[in-house]
Design an enzyme around this catalytic site. Structure first.
Site, PDB file in Angstrom:
ATOM      1  N   HIS A   1       0.841  -1.191   0.000  1.00  0.00           N
ATOM      2  CA  HIS A   1       0.000   0.000   0.000  1.00  0.00           C
ATOM      3  C   HIS A   1       0.875   1.241   0.000  1.00  0.00           C
ATOM      4  O   HIS A   1       2.095   1.145   0.161  1.00  0.00           O
ATOM      5  CB  HIS A   1      -0.946   0.006   1.223  1.00  0.00           C
TER       6      HIS A   1
HETATM    7  C1  T46 Z   1       3.008   0.800   6.760  1.00  0.00           C
HETATM    8  C2  T46 Z   1       3.808  -0.427   6.952  1.00  0.00           C
HETATM    9  C3  T46 Z   1       5.285  -0.155   7.032  1.00  0.00           C
HETATM   10  C4  T46 Z   1      -3.742  -0.776  13.774  1.00  0.00           C
HETATM   11  O1  T46 Z   1      -4.793  -1.020  14.392  1.00  0.00           O
HETATM   12  N1  T46 Z   1      -3.005   0.325  14.108  1.00  0.00           N
HETATM   13  C5  T46 Z   1      -1.836   0.628  13.480  1.00  0.00           C
HETATM   14  O2  T46 Z   1      -1.193   1.631  13.833  1.00  0.00           O
HETATM   15  C6  T46 Z   1      -1.390  -0.223  12.420  1.00  0.00           C
HETATM   16  C7  T46 Z   1      -0.098   0.098  11.668  1.00  0.00           C
HETATM   17  C8  T46 Z   1      -2.141  -1.308  12.086  1.00  0.00           C
HETATM   18  N2  T46 Z   1      -3.291  -1.579  12.747  1.00  0.00           N
HETATM   19  C9  T46 Z   1      -4.048  -2.782  12.424  1.00  0.00           C
HETATM   20  C10 T46 Z   1      -4.721  -2.733  11.050  1.00  0.00           C
HETATM   21  C11 T46 Z   1      -4.685  -4.190  10.612  1.00  0.00           C
HETATM   22  O3  T46 Z   1      -5.814  -4.855  11.127  1.00  0.00           O
HETATM   23  O4  T46 Z   1      -3.133  -3.875  12.360  1.00  0.00           O
HETATM   24  C12 T46 Z   1      -3.451  -4.760  11.313  1.00  0.00           C
HETATM   25  C13 T46 Z   1      -2.265  -4.960  10.381  1.00  0.00           C
HETATM   26  O5  T46 Z   1      -2.006  -3.722   9.667  1.00  0.00           O
HETATM   27  P1  T46 Z   1      -1.518  -3.683   8.160  1.00  0.00           P
HETATM   28  O6  T46 Z   1      -2.070  -4.833   7.408  1.00  0.00           O
HETATM   29  O7  T46 Z   1      -1.767  -2.314   7.616  1.00  0.00           O
HETATM   30  O8  T46 Z   1       0.072  -3.910   8.362  1.00  0.00           O
HETATM   31  P2  T46 Z   1       1.232  -3.816   7.281  1.00  0.00           P
HETATM   32  O9  T46 Z   1       2.424  -4.460   7.910  1.00  0.00           O
HETATM   33  O10 T46 Z   1       0.815  -4.299   5.955  1.00  0.00           O
HETATM   34  O11 T46 Z   1       1.532  -2.228   7.133  1.00  0.00           O
HETATM   35  C14 T46 Z   1       2.008  -1.482   8.234  1.00  0.00           C
HETATM   36  C15 T46 Z   1       1.277  -0.142   8.331  1.00  0.00           C
HETATM   37  O12 T46 Z   1      -0.126  -0.375   8.355  1.00  0.00           O
HETATM   38  C16 T46 Z   1       1.584   0.787   7.200  1.00  0.00           C
HETATM   39  O13 T46 Z   1       1.151   2.090   7.529  1.00  0.00           O
HETATM   40  O14 T46 Z   1       3.451   1.730   6.123  1.00  0.00           O
HETATM   41  O15 T46 Z   1       3.412  -1.226   8.087  1.00  0.00           O
END
Ligand code: T46
Length: 137
Positions: free
Chosen positions: A49
């Protein structure tokens, strides 16, 4: 594409190492959120993303991983292997994190609280957002 990887000076002594990070001094934004990921499953790819506004600095404080940065026109892969290195990831940048070592802890300092509306999770939508046509890719 310019990759900004900060190399911070550890304060080492006979007890070990310590890295200190201060907003505006070391980190070029106000730190509104810290999160980290660990126990990443072998072969997992995270990210996929971009963010409309969010700026972040990524640290692999333990272990290693790779980060693919893609501004729509150019892609670069940046290894994160040292706990004192921080990769700046600007807004409008597609990112993917992969090749996590089993012991990897990826810590992120973020300029904004969590906001799902700031995410662009569709690659074609990202290209439109950064005004890149398919032919330019
Ligand atoms: C990014 C990369 C480097 C939350 O509730 N709060 C938070 O601050 C974050 C980051 C995530 N979440 C929840 C949302 C999802 O249910 O945690 C779960 C996993 O998040 P996500 O699939 O977005 O994780 P990544 O590793 O794909 O991405 C993350 C960050 O979301 C993003 O901003 O730049 O790490």
């Amino acid at each position: 594409m310019q990759v900004v990887k900060y190399v911070f000076q550890p304060h080492g002594d006979e007890r070990g190492q310590l890295v200190s990070l201060e907003e505006y001094n070391d980190i070029p934004f106000e730190i509104k959120r810290v999160y980290y990921m660990y126990s990443t499953v072998e072969g997992a790819v995270r990210g996929h993303h971009a963010h409309k506004s969010l700026q972040q600095i990524l640290f692999c404080v333990h272990g290693s991983c790779k980060v693919l940065l893609d501004n729509g026109r150019e892609k670069k892969v940046v290894p994160l292997e040292k706990p004192y290195e921080g990769l700046y990831v600007a807004n409008n940048m597609w990112r993917e994190m992969y090749d996590f070592s089993p012991d990897a802890v990826l810590m992120v300092l973020a300029s904004e609280p969590y906001n799902e509306a700031d995410y662009i999770r569709d690659y074609d939508e990202f290209l439109k957002y950064v005004n890149v046509t398919k032919a330019e890719e």
